[in-house]
Write a protein that holds these residues in place. Sequence first.
Motif, PDB file in Angstrom:
ATOM      1  N   GLU A  44      39.210  30.249  33.387  1.00  0.00           N
ATOM      2  CA  GLU A  44      38.806  31.574  33.874  1.00  0.00           C
ATOM      3  C   GLU A  44      38.907  31.557  35.390  1.00  0.00           C
ATOM      4  N   LEU A  45      39.419  32.647  35.951  1.00  0.00           N
ATOM      5  CA  LEU A  45      39.498  32.726  37.402  1.00  0.00           C
ATOM      6  C   LEU A  45      38.101  32.782  38.004  1.00  0.00           C
ATOM      7  N   GLU A  46      37.945  32.107  39.126  1.00  0.00           N
ATOM      8  CA  GLU A  46      36.691  32.170  39.876  1.00  0.00           C
ATOM      9  C   GLU A  46      36.562  33.575  40.470  1.00  0.00           C
ATOM     10  N   PRO A  47      35.350  34.028  40.747  1.00  0.00           N
ATOM     11  CA  PRO A  47      35.191  35.369  41.344  1.00  0.00           C
ATOM     12  C   PRO A  47      36.015  35.558  42.620  1.00  0.00           C
ATOM     13  N   TRP A  48      36.060  34.545  43.489  1.00  0.00           N
ATOM     14  CA  TRP A  48      36.826  34.695  44.732  1.00  0.00           C
ATOM     15  C   TRP A  48      38.325  34.814  44.450  1.00  0.00           C
ATOM     16  N   GLU A  49      38.801  34.171  43.382  1.00  0.00           N
ATOM     17  CA  GLU A  49      40.213  34.265  43.026  1.00  0.00           C
ATOM     18  C   GLU A  49      40.545  35.679  42.529  1.00  0.00           C
ATOM     19  N   LYS A  50      39.629  36.260  41.770  1.00  0.00           N
ATOM     20  CA  LYS A  50      39.816  37.641  41.312  1.00  0.00           C
ATOM     21  C   LYS A  50      39.840  38.594  42.504  1.00  0.00           C
ATOM     22  N   ARG A  51      38.945  38.358  43.482  1.00  0.00           N
ATOM     23  CA  ARG A  51      38.920  39.207  44.676  1.00  0.00           C
ATOM     24  C   ARG A  51      40.194  39.033  45.498  1.00  0.00           C
ATOM     25  N   CYS A  52      40.701  37.811  45.544  1.00  0.00           N
ATOM     26  CA  CYS A  52      41.945  37.545  46.265  1.00  0.00           C
ATOM     27  C   CYS A  52      43.103  38.309  45.625  1.00  0.00           C
ATOM     28  N   HIS A  53      43.144  38.296  44.305  1.00  0.00           N
ATOM     29  CA  HIS A  53      44.201  39.021  43.605  1.00  0.00           C
ATOM     30  C   HIS A  53      44.062  40.526  43.853  1.00  0.00           C
ATOM     31  N   ALA A  54      42.841  41.022  43.815  1.00  0.00           N
ATOM     32  CA  ALA A  54      42.604  42.443  44.104  1.00  0.00           C
ATOM     33  C   ALA A  54      43.009  42.770  45.538  1.00  0.00           C
ATOM     34  N   LEU A  55      42.716  41.868  46.468  1.00  0.00           N
ATOM     35  CA  LEU A  55      43.102  42.073  47.861  1.00  0.00           C
ATOM     36  C   LEU A  55      44.623  42.181  47.981  1.00  0.00           C
ATOM     37  N   ALA A  56      45.344  41.341  47.255  1.00  0.00           N
ATOM     38  CA  ALA A  56      46.818  41.410  47.268  1.00  0.00           C
ATOM     39  C   ALA A  56      47.279  42.788  46.811  1.00  0.00           C
ATOM     40  N   ASP A  57      46.656  43.297  45.773  1.00  0.00           N
ATOM     41  CA  ASP A  57      47.015  44.629  45.267  1.00  0.00           C
ATOM     42  C   ASP A  57      46.723  45.718  46.303  1.00  0.00           C
ATOM     43  N   VAL A  58      45.575  45.631  46.951  1.00  0.00           N
ATOM     44  CA  VAL A  58      45.193  46.629  47.959  1.00  0.00           C
ATOM     45  C   VAL A  58      46.142  46.570  49.158  1.00  0.00           C
ATOM     46  N   LEU A  59      46.440  45.351  49.625  1.00  0.00           N
ATOM     47  CA  LEU A  59      47.342  45.206  50.763  1.00  0.00           C
ATOM     48  C   LEU A  59      48.730  45.754  50.438  1.00  0.00           C
ATOM     49  N   ASP A  60      49.174  45.536  49.207  1.00  0.00           N
ATOM     50  CA  ASP A  60      50.478  46.066  48.788  1.00  0.00           C
ATOM     51  C   ASP A  60      50.419  47.585  48.634  1.00  0.00           C
ATOM     52  N   PHE A  61      49.383  48.100  47.991  1.00  0.00           N
ATOM     53  CA  PHE A  61      49.242  49.541  47.770  1.00  0.00           C
ATOM     54  C   PHE A  61      49.268  50.308  49.091  1.00  0.00           C
ATOM     55  N   HIS A  62      48.590  49.752  50.094  1.00  0.00           N
ATOM     56  CA  HIS A  62      48.519  50.414  51.405  1.00  0.00           C
ATOM     57  C   HIS A  62      49.688  50.028  52.321  1.00  0.00           C
ATOM     58  N   GLU A  77      53.640  20.375  52.787  1.00  0.00           N
ATOM     59  CA  GLU A  77      52.367  19.646  52.757  1.00  0.00           C
ATOM     60  C   GLU A  77      51.217  20.563  52.364  1.00  0.00           C
ATOM     61  N   MET A  78      51.120  21.717  53.017  1.00  0.00           N
ATOM     62  CA  MET A  78      50.026  22.641  52.680  1.00  0.00           C
ATOM     63  C   MET A  78      50.203  23.208  51.282  1.00  0.00           C
ATOM     64  N   ILE A  79      51.439  23.533  50.915  1.00  0.00           N
ATOM     65  CA  ILE A  79      51.682  24.057  49.571  1.00  0.00           C
ATOM     66  C   ILE A  79      51.233  23.039  48.530  1.00  0.00           C
ATOM     67  N   GLY A  80      51.475  21.768  48.806  1.00  0.00           N
ATOM     68  CA  GLY A  80      51.087  20.717  47.872  1.00  0.00           C
ATOM     69  C   GLY A  80      49.589  20.488  47.781  1.00  0.00           C
ATOM     70  N   LYS A  81      48.859  20.827  48.826  1.00  0.00           N
ATOM     71  CA  LYS A  81      47.414  20.552  48.862  1.00  0.00           C
ATOM     72  C   LYS A  81      46.544  21.756  48.506  1.00  0.00           C
ATOM     73  N   LEU A  82      47.041  22.964  48.778  1.00  0.00           N
ATOM     74  CA  LEU A  82      46.236  24.151  48.520  1.00  0.00           C
ATOM     75  C   LEU A  82      46.440  24.637  47.087  1.00  0.00           C
ATOM     76  N   THR A  83      45.405  25.243  46.536  1.00  0.00           N
ATOM     77  CA  THR A  83      45.549  25.863  45.220  1.00  0.00           C
ATOM     78  C   THR A  83      46.337  27.161  45.365  1.00  0.00           C
ATOM     79  N   TYR A  84      46.720  27.716  44.244  1.00  0.00           N
ATOM     80  CA  TYR A  84      47.518  28.942  44.211  1.00  0.00           C
ATOM     81  C   TYR A  84      46.886  30.047  45.058  1.00  0.00           C
ATOM     82  N   TYR A  85      45.620  30.351  44.812  1.00  0.00           N
ATOM     83  CA  TYR A  85      44.980  31.447  45.537  1.00  0.00           C
ATOM     84  C   TYR A  85      44.596  31.044  46.963  1.00  0.00           C
TER      85      TYR A  85
END
Length: 121
Positions: free
Chosen positions: A29-47, A65-73
């Motif tokens: 299950e996505l963490e709450p912050w991950e859901k908000r991040c996805h919503a933010l992507a939608d808002v930034l794109d919509f606007h 290096e950063m791509i390998g260490k950071l999670t998707y969101y």
Amino acid sequence: MSDTEALTKRLPNDIGGLPAGPVQRVEHELEPWEKRCHALADVLDFHKIINTEEKRRGVEALGSEMIGKLTYYERWIVTFANILFQKQLLTPTELALKMEEVAARSSADHGVSKATPSKGA
């Protein structure tokens, strides 16, 4: 293709065909912050502030290096911040202040009080 040629043609996030172990697929299950991040992507794109192509290029710009260490969101959120800084729609100081505000609000919501320094400190 030579190693040098491969390095110049392959973006950091393009790992298809490279030797690697098996892909570990874990449904969660996505963490709450991950859901908000996805919503933010939608808002930034919509606007029309950050589009999908800018996001893709921004993630690639993080480097392997950063791509390998950071999670998707985590990659997304760092990319959004970098793009907003580049477009001068947000400053690092404004982001830091907002993060402090949210952390304080979250602490208050969960009954966590910040320790106050004693008068002798």
